[in-house]
Design a protein around this motif. Structure first.
Motif, PDB file in Angstrom:
ATOM      1  N   VAL A 110       8.187   4.436   4.511  1.00 32.09           N
ATOM      2  CA  VAL A 110       8.362   4.304   5.964  1.00 32.09           C
ATOM      3  C   VAL A 110       7.103   4.865   6.615  1.00 32.09           C
ATOM      4  O   VAL A 110       7.072   6.012   7.073  1.00 32.09           O
ATOM      5  N   SER A 111       6.051   4.073   6.616  1.00 29.25           N
ATOM      6  CA  SER A 111       4.794   4.517   7.218  1.00 29.25           C
ATOM      7  C   SER A 111       5.001   4.748   8.714  1.00 29.25           C
ATOM      8  O   SER A 111       5.777   4.037   9.365  1.00 29.25           O
ATOM      9  N   THR A 112       4.295   5.737   9.261  1.00 31.98           N
ATOM     10  CA  THR A 112       4.586   6.200  10.620  1.00 31.98           C
ATOM     11  C   THR A 112       3.305   6.590  11.354  1.00 31.98           C
ATOM     12  O   THR A 112       2.418   7.213  10.781  1.00 31.98           O
TER      13      THR A 112
ATOM     14  N   GLU B 186       0.815  -1.195   0.000  1.00 24.77           N
ATOM     15  CA  GLU B 186       0.000   0.000   0.000  1.00 24.77           C
ATOM     16  C   GLU B 186       0.857   1.256   0.000  1.00 24.77           C
ATOM     17  O   GLU B 186       2.074   1.211   0.162  1.00 24.77           O
ATOM     18  N   GLU B 187       0.195   2.366  -0.238  1.00 22.53           N
ATOM     19  CA  GLU B 187       0.880   3.650  -0.211  1.00 22.53           C
ATOM     20  C   GLU B 187       1.355   3.943   1.218  1.00 22.53           C
ATOM     21  O   GLU B 187       0.789   3.436   2.192  1.00 22.53           O
ATOM     22  N   PRO B 188       2.401   4.745   1.377  1.00 23.45           N
ATOM     23  CA  PRO B 188       2.835   5.099   2.730  1.00 23.45           C
ATOM     24  C   PRO B 188       1.730   5.855   3.451  1.00 23.45           C
ATOM     25  O   PRO B 188       0.968   6.590   2.832  1.00 23.45           O
TER      26      PRO B 188
ATOM     27  N   ILE C  65      12.838  -7.395   5.669  1.00 21.75           N
ATOM     28  CA  ILE C  65      11.781  -7.060   6.631  1.00 21.75           C
ATOM     29  C   ILE C  65      11.620  -5.544   6.636  1.00 21.75           C
ATOM     30  O   ILE C  65      12.547  -4.817   7.016  1.00 21.75           O
ATOM     31  N   PRO C  66      10.473  -5.026   6.205  1.00 16.67           N
ATOM     32  CA  PRO C  66      10.288  -3.570   6.200  1.00 16.67           C
ATOM     33  C   PRO C  66      10.106  -3.019   7.609  1.00 16.67           C
ATOM     34  O   PRO C  66       9.755  -3.750   8.543  1.00 16.67           O
ATOM     35  N   VAL C  67      10.366  -1.738   7.743  1.00 21.23           N
ATOM     36  CA  VAL C  67      10.209  -1.040   9.025  1.00 21.23           C
ATOM     37  C   VAL C  67       8.954  -0.181   8.983  1.00 21.23           C
ATOM     38  O   VAL C  67       8.726   0.540   8.010  1.00 21.23           O
TER      39      VAL C  67
END
Length: 498
Positions: A308-310, A20-22, A258-260
């Motif tokens: 880098v979704s936050t 998906e989009e950030p 592994i994404p963050v």
């Protein structure tokens, strides 16, 4: 060191980007003396177009209020329940049944956070943390929800040692008996490393080594950027450096895909006498720049373009939090839903355009093609029927006489005339919604509150009106003379906006 760096290069496989989009989400803490009702919380989320939230529990009333909203929800197994769940598969199954299965799919639960910073705050539970995660996941598998709901645990960035330069970073080796099986699990299930990153604390604890601008995402001249001597990558902010430190620390243990996801980040707006940089201006600057950074999809120096979704810490100020004054003042809003400050946003659509007076503007996107902007300006002042006479020479909005400034005025006037719908601020992709008032001098944009407190609200003619005023005719002629690209612009436009 050379061998260490060589190993990192050998294992430096690109991290797979999320489908998906950030996104920017918010954490919802509840340590308020006057906690809003769940329906009020959800109303605020909707008004701010916040589509991702993280709860520190699995409160039933909140999960019911979030039903049928489409908002993606991360629920949490509280730290105090981990010991029981980590020692009993049936306890984990009951937790999932009560807090996930009972609400899904009406409530769009997409993640389960098993505890919060367990390794650094609850060492007694660390030995069963991975067991608890696996039991929770097994319960999701049994309910056929393991593909819809990811399982992970938020970690403190303090477990990463020697974090700068990032290429030298590694996890606290004493935690490897937990971290290695945890990373095995995340990799095998396609989940992500949840990391809490607080540049505020990194800055406060650096004794002046970390410049404030570097912590706040402010623009730095090249000679002020931090350079990783091993990779020669340039870092302009603490946030990116910490994310890349996590990637390098995982690569050191041979985990490279592994994404963050950053589960907490923010800046306090108020602090005690020993916290001089906990200010409204700094909090606004940090969170505004963080949101722009995520939505710009720039990624990090190690992984450019990788999202880098936050989740911002946090939605509300929590006046019942213990500790220093800053602990009570991380929120974007007070308990009444009033913004602590108005974020300076562009490029984020209407997400967290948190002026609850609905004071938003439509302006040209940064870096938009000047020819496309000119075509859009010509359309707005022509077929779009925007009253553009304030842009005439000698009128309040003529200066600065350039296509960006004039497009800003025309776009915003059309946007307000059309009821401030998102579709009215597109202009073939060259416009964006902003909460920053673009008014300047005596040029007040529609909806702007002037210095005297009055609203700038230039009334546009109705869509079916005719205007034979000579100044309007002169302006139309000026446009034709000013740009021979108008026809080309309409061809580029493709579809005439109605």
């Amino acid at each position: 060191m050379a061998l260490h760096f060589l190993l990192l290069l050998l294992f430096a496989v690109s991290v797979v980007a999320a489908d998906e989009e950030p996104f920017i989400g918010v954490n919802i803490g509840t340590d308020l003396s006057d906690m809003p009702h769940p329906t009020q919380v959800v109303a605020l989320l909707k008004a701010q177009q916040i589509r991702h939230v993280r709860l520190y529990d699995a409160d039933q009333a909140m999960l019911l209020a979030l039903a049928k909203t489409g908002i993606q929800v991360a629920v949490t197994v509280p730290n105090e329940e981990i010991l029981a769940i980590g020692q009993s598969n049936s306890t984990a199954a009951n937790w999932v049944s009560r807090n996930v299965v009972a609400h899904y799919p009406a409530t769009n639960i997409t993640a389960i956070c098993v505890g919060s910073e367990v390794l650094t705050t609850l060492p007694n539970a660390a030995k069963v943390l991975v067991s608890a995660i696996k039991y929770i996941h097994s319960a999701l598998v049994a309910s056929n929800l393991d593909r819809q709901v990811k399982v992970s645990t938020p970690l403190s960035s303090s477990i990463i040692l020697d974090s700068f330069p990032p290429s030298q970073a590694f996890f606290n080796r004493s935690l490897n008996p937990v971290l290695v099986p945890l990373l095995d699990f995340l990799q095998s299930t396609g989940s992500y490393l949840m990391l809490n990153i607080y540049p505020y604390y990194d800055y406060m604890q650096s004794n002046g080594v970390i410049p404030l601008d570097y912590a706040l995402f402010k623009s730095l001249p090249p000679n002020k950027e931090a350079v990783d001597s091993n990779t020669l990558l340039h870092y302009t902010n603490v946030f990116d450096a910490m994310v890349d430190a996590a990637y390098f620390a995982m690569a050191f243990l041979n985990y490279t895909n592994i994404p963050v996801v950053v589960t907490e980040s923010g800046w306090p707006s108020k602090g005690g006498s020993n916290e001089p940089d906990a200010t409204v201006d700094n909090a606004n600057t940090y969170n505004s720049n963080l949101i722009k950074h995520v939505f710009n999809k720039t990624g990090t120096p190690k992984h450019p373009g990788i999202d880098v979704s936050t989740y911002i810490y946090e939605l509300y100020n929590e006046d019942m939090k213990s500790g220093p004054l800053s602990e009570k003042n991380w929120g974007l809003f007070d308990a009444n839903g009033t913004p602590i400050y108005i974020l300076h946003l562009t490029e984020s659509g209407a997400v967290l355009a948190n002026d609850t007076s609905n004071n938003t503007f439509c302006i040209a996107k940064d870096g938009a093609d000047p020819k496309m902007l000119q075509a859009a300006l010509d359309w707005a002042c022509g077929p779009g029927k925007v009253e553009c006479s304030p842009l005439l020479q000698g009128q309040p909005c003529y200066e600065p006489d350039n296509v960006i400034a004039h497009a800003n005025y025309a776009f915003d006037t059309y946007y307000h005339k059309m009821g401030k719908t998102p579709d009215a601020c597109d202009f073939n992709g060259v416009a964006t919604i902003s909460t920053s008032d673009p008014s300047h001098g005596s040029c007040l944009f529609p909806g702007s509150v002037g210095k005297n407190g009055t609203l700038g609200n230039f009334t546009a003619p109705s869509m079916n009106s005719t205007n034979s005023d000579s100044s309007a005719y002169k302006f139309s002629c000026d446009l034709r003379i000013r740009s021979l690209l108008m026809v080309t612009g309409f061809l580029l436009w493709g579809v005439v906006l109605l």
